[in-house]
Design a protein around this motif. Structure first.
Motif, PDB file in Angstrom:
ATOM      1  N   ARG A   6       0.766  -1.127   0.066  1.00 52.44           N
ATOM      2  CA  ARG A   6      -0.032   0.061  -0.024  1.00 52.44           C
ATOM      3  C   ARG A   6       0.752   1.215   0.019  1.00 52.44           C
ATOM      4  NH1 ARG A   6      -2.243  -3.616   3.226  1.00 52.44           N
ATOM      5  NH2 ARG A   6      -1.146  -2.724   4.974  1.00 52.44           N
ATOM      6  N   ALA A   7       2.131   1.031  -0.545  1.00 52.54           N
ATOM      7  CA  ALA A   7       3.027   2.448  -0.263  1.00 52.54           C
ATOM      8  C   ALA A   7       2.645   3.508  -1.488  1.00 52.54           C
ATOM      9  CB  ALA A   7       4.331   1.846  -0.550  1.00 52.54           C
ATOM     10  N   HIS A   8       2.534   4.627  -0.973  1.00 52.50           N
ATOM     11  CA  HIS A   8       2.350   5.732  -1.769  1.00 52.50           C
ATOM     12  C   HIS A   8       3.110   6.895  -1.166  1.00 52.50           C
ATOM     13  CE1 HIS A   8      -0.785   7.560   0.782  1.00 52.50           C
ATOM     14  NE2 HIS A   8      -0.912   6.269   1.204  1.00 52.50           N
ATOM     15  N   LEU A  10       2.561   9.878   0.134  1.00 55.54           N
ATOM     16  CA  LEU A  10       2.391  10.536   1.594  1.00 55.54           C
ATOM     17  C   LEU A  10       2.693   9.458   2.515  1.00 55.54           C
ATOM     18  CD1 LEU A  10      -0.364  13.013   1.185  1.00 55.54           C
ATOM     19  CD2 LEU A  10       1.863  13.479   1.300  1.00 55.54           C
ATOM     20  N   TRP A  11       2.275   8.252   2.235  1.00 55.60           N
ATOM     21  CA  TRP A  11       2.407   7.234   3.198  1.00 55.60           C
ATOM     22  C   TRP A  11       3.927   7.004   3.562  1.00 55.60           C
ATOM     23  CZ3 TRP A  11       4.994   2.306   3.468  1.00 55.60           C
ATOM     24  CH2 TRP A  11       4.425   1.532   4.369  1.00 55.60           C
ATOM     25  N   TYR A  14       5.095   9.392   5.969  1.00 55.27           N
ATOM     26  CA  TYR A  14       4.461   9.313   7.283  1.00 55.27           C
ATOM     27  C   TYR A  14       5.461   8.208   7.871  1.00 55.27           C
ATOM     28  CZ  TYR A  14       2.078   6.092  10.190  1.00 55.27           C
ATOM     29  OH  TYR A  14       1.542   5.403  11.181  1.00 55.27           O
ATOM     30  N   ARG A  18       7.894   8.916  11.015  1.00 51.56           N
ATOM     31  CA  ARG A  18       7.786   8.094  12.158  1.00 51.56           C
ATOM     32  C   ARG A  18       9.266   7.546  12.619  1.00 51.56           C
ATOM     33  NH1 ARG A  18       3.078   4.722  14.463  1.00 51.56           N
ATOM     34  NH2 ARG A  18       2.567   6.941  14.867  1.00 51.56           N
ATOM     35  N   LEU A  78       3.350  18.677   7.882  1.00 51.28           N
ATOM     36  CA  LEU A  78       2.001  18.191   8.448  1.00 51.28           C
ATOM     37  C   LEU A  78       1.493  19.480   8.960  1.00 51.28           C
ATOM     38  CD1 LEU A  78       3.248  14.840  10.180  1.00 51.28           C
ATOM     39  CD2 LEU A  78       1.332  15.380   8.584  1.00 51.28           C
ATOM     40  N   PHE A  81      -0.311  21.757   6.484  1.00 48.48           N
ATOM     41  CA  PHE A  81      -1.272  20.996   5.901  1.00 48.48           C
ATOM     42  C   PHE A  81      -2.473  20.995   6.972  1.00 48.48           C
ATOM     43  CE2 PHE A  81      -3.989  17.035   5.607  1.00 48.48           C
ATOM     44  CZ  PHE A  81      -4.456  17.592   4.298  1.00 48.48           C
ATOM     45  N   GLU A  82      -2.302  20.837   8.265  1.00 51.50           N
ATOM     46  CA  GLU A  82      -3.682  20.424   9.076  1.00 51.50           C
ATOM     47  C   GLU A  82      -4.090  21.780   9.584  1.00 51.50           C
ATOM     48  OE1 GLU A  82      -2.644  17.535  12.038  1.00 51.50           O
ATOM     49  OE2 GLU A  82      -2.131  15.881  10.588  1.00 51.50           O
ATOM     50  N   TRP A  83      -2.981  22.753   9.685  1.00 49.55           N
ATOM     51  CA  TRP A  83      -3.755  24.017  10.243  1.00 49.55           C
ATOM     52  C   TRP A  83      -4.030  25.164   9.491  1.00 49.55           C
ATOM     53  CZ3 TRP A  83      -5.649  22.381  14.388  1.00 49.55           C
ATOM     54  CH2 TRP A  83      -5.291  21.212  15.065  1.00 49.55           C
ATOM     55  N   PRO A  85      -5.852  26.378   5.909  1.00 49.51           N
ATOM     56  CA  PRO A  85      -6.809  25.600   5.095  1.00 49.51           C
ATOM     57  C   PRO A  85      -6.083  25.662   3.642  1.00 49.51           C
ATOM     58  CG  PRO A  85      -7.390  27.779   5.661  1.00 49.51           C
ATOM     59  CD  PRO A  85      -5.994  27.652   6.547  1.00 49.51           C
ATOM     60  N   ALA A  88      -4.675  20.774  -0.562  1.00 48.46           N
ATOM     61  CA  ALA A  88      -3.240  19.924  -0.778  1.00 48.46           C
ATOM     62  C   ALA A  88      -2.665  19.633  -1.947  1.00 48.46           C
ATOM     63  CB  ALA A  88      -3.137  18.622   0.185  1.00 48.46           C
ATOM     64  N   GLN A  90       0.039  18.241  -1.672  1.00 48.31           N
ATOM     65  CA  GLN A  90       0.816  17.753  -0.489  1.00 48.31           C
ATOM     66  C   GLN A  90       2.041  17.055  -0.922  1.00 48.31           C
ATOM     67  OE1 GLN A  90      -0.049  15.632   2.917  1.00 48.31           O
ATOM     68  NE2 GLN A  90      -0.544  17.488   4.064  1.00 48.31           N
TER      69      GLN A  90
ATOM     70  N   MET B 230      -1.682  10.573   7.095  1.00 48.28           N
ATOM     71  CA  MET B 230      -0.597   9.451   5.911  1.00 48.28           C
ATOM     72  C   MET B 230      -1.492   9.773   4.705  1.00 48.28           C
ATOM     73  SD  MET B 230      -1.457   5.879   7.477  1.00 48.28           S
ATOM     74  CE  MET B 230      -1.565   6.294   9.198  1.00 48.28           C
ATOM     75  N   TYR B 236      -6.689   5.857  -1.843  1.00 46.91           N
ATOM     76  CA  TYR B 236      -7.125   4.667  -2.355  1.00 46.91           C
ATOM     77  C   TYR B 236      -8.789   4.875  -2.708  1.00 46.91           C
ATOM     78  CZ  TYR B 236      -2.625   2.516  -1.541  1.00 46.91           C
ATOM     79  OH  TYR B 236      -1.427   2.116  -1.976  1.00 46.91           O
ATOM     80  N   ALA B 248      -8.597  16.818   8.255  1.00 44.59           N
ATOM     81  CA  ALA B 248      -7.924  18.045   8.684  1.00 44.59           C
ATOM     82  C   ALA B 248      -9.006  19.453   9.185  1.00 44.59           C
ATOM     83  CB  ALA B 248      -7.089  18.647   7.577  1.00 44.59           C
ATOM     84  N   ARG B 252      -9.173  21.459  12.650  1.00 43.66           N
ATOM     85  CA  ARG B 252      -9.230  22.862  12.710  1.00 43.66           C
ATOM     86  C   ARG B 252     -10.510  23.338  13.297  1.00 43.66           C
ATOM     87  NH1 ARG B 252      -7.163  22.431   7.323  1.00 43.66           N
ATOM     88  NH2 ARG B 252      -9.009  22.811   6.255  1.00 43.66           N
TER      89      ARG B 252
END
Ligand code: HEM
Ligand code: SF4
Ligand code: SF4
Ligand code: FES
Lengths: 113, 264
Positions: A6-8, A10-11, A14, A18, A78, A81-83, A85, A88, A90, B230, B236, B248, B252
């Motif tokens: 399942r690699a892509h 963004l993964w 991630y 980690r 991250l 992207f998350e905070w 708006p 993405a 990304q 991720m 998918y 996301a 917020r």
């Protein structure tokens, strides 16, 4: 079968985040221990620091700066992207953070040698 | 006379669908995960005749009809509408009805298994109960603001909040994203991308009357802040939806409310 099914992109970012985070967490106690020598036993610290003349240790330092840079830029990516708006693009940011990390850590390596 | 014809046509049909048919042409080697709720059982291999324009669902159906009638799997619409046929194909969650064999075949072989992150009922049929229960836990259910006796309030399709809501409403509950998500795999409490995305569409829906209830439901343990961005859900989703960005948005909105700044 593909090695990682399942690699892509963004993964992978991630996983990299980690692993670099865990690497840094493992390094941190050792780092503090060595720094504490400065207070208790300066001569031992100097002896220890002479290790950094070895090429292998220089390479390891590059690895460490690379981990920090990867984690720092990955973390900024991250947070952005998350905070903020953003809608993405990304992948571009994941790539850019990796490029930035390489730039910084390689510069460090070149200066160290 | 007519009975003979029926018998003849039945035996013809048998012959046409029998296990011998197609065994001379090109073959696909298909590994199928068998087993029940007690855990994954044995893997079983089948040789399946290859055709042009063959979907993974066609292959699974061929096995059930011609090689092993005890094989259990689920489908309904065959056109990517109902969300019941999703399985792991070579380790990747997919709608089997809309996945061409030619796209996934690796050296003439493929592996089919039940959807990841869910208990198995039998063979390829995953138990979707936890998946749907989490939709309810996420308050991903409509909270009406009016009754059938009230006039219908007009909705501007171009309003920014409506555009945000509309981006996620084509979800068909197939659980492909849920199977793709590693956070679901590592955290049994995590509500998952589909439920959280629906909570986000309802949060932005002018006809939903429980924004605070939704934010309460998604900000607790296993809520939107458990997501690690991720993006496997977005990568998918066969409908090309974007749960990653929806979550996301929830992060917020919940944070803004926490700091007392009201609605997004
Ligand atoms: C330099 C500035 C840093 C930034 C901007 C940063 C940012 C982040 C962010 C945003 C996350 C959350 C990732 C996620 O949700 O998956 C994270 C996770 C983590 N960080 Fe950092 N970090 C920094 C420094 C560090 C340092 C110095 C360490 C080691 C002591 C560290 C160790 C970790 C670990 C172990 C995780 C968990 C990884 C995971 O959840 O996937 N970080 N960091
Ligand atoms: S972005 Fe969040 S919901 Fe989507 S796969 Fe990753 S952890 Fe799961
Ligand atoms: S978001 Fe996409 S992958 Fe997830 S359940 Fe809905 S349609 Fe399926
Ligand atoms: S059978 Fe309905 S989506 Fe595949």
């Amino acid at each position: 079968m593909k090695a990682i099914p399942r690699a892509h992109p963004l993964w992978l970012a991630y996983i990299l985040h980690r692993l670099s985070g865990l690497g840094l967490a493992l390094f941190l106690p050792a780092h503090f221990y060595v720094l504490s020598m400065a207070l208790n036993d300066a001569a031992r610290l100097d002896a220890f620091l002479r290790l950094t003349d070895y090429p292998l240790v220089k390479l390891a330092e590059f690895g460490l700066v690379f981990l920090l840079a990867v984690h720092f830029f990955g973390g900024l990516r991250l947070l952005a992207f998350e905070w903020l708006p953003w809608s993405a693009p990304q992948k571009t940011w994941a790539a850019a953070s990796l490029a930035g990390a390489f730039l910084i850590s390689t510069t460090f390596l070149l200066r160290a040698i | 006379m007519s009975r003979a014809m029926v018998a003849a046509s039945t035996s013809q049909r048998r012959e046409k669908r029998g296990p011998k048919v197609g065994t001379t042409g090109p073959q696909i080697t298909v590994t199928v995960q068998r087993g029940g709720p007690e855990g994954p059982g044995r893997k079983q291999q089948f040789q399946v005749p290859a055709y042009d324009n063959q979907t993974v669902l066609d292959v699974v159906s061929w096995i059930q009809q011609n090689a092993d009638p005890t094989l259990t799997y689920r489908f309904a619409c065959r056109v990517g509408m109902c969300g019941s046929c999703a399985m792991m194909v070579n380790g990747v969650p997919r709608w089997t009805c809309r996945t061409h064999v030619s796209k996934v075949l690796q050296d003439g072989a493929m592996e089919v298994a039940p959807l990841r992150n869910l208990p198995v009922i039998k063979d390829l049929a995953a138990d979707m109960d936890t998946f749907f229960d989490k939709w309810v836990s996420a308050e991903a259910v409509h909270h009406p603001t009016a009754s059938r006796d009230d006039p219908i309030a007009p909705i501007d399709p171009e309003a920014p909040e409506r555009v945000t809501a509309s981006a996620g409403i084509e979800c068909i509950n197939c659980a492909v994203c849920y199977a793709a998500c590693d956070t679901v795999a590592n955290n049994p409490d995590y509500l998952g991308p589909a439920a959280l995305q629906r909570a986000w569409t309802l949060y932005n829906d002018a006809k939903d009357g429980a924004q605070d209830t939704i934010l309460d439901a998604v900000s607790g343990k296993g809520g939107c802040h458990s997501c690690h961005s991720m993006g496997s859900c977005t990568a998918y989703c066969p409908n090309e939806l974007d749960p990653l960005s929806a979550i996301a948005g929830l992060k917020r909105a919940t944070t803004r409310r926490f700091f007392g700044k009201g609605r997004a």
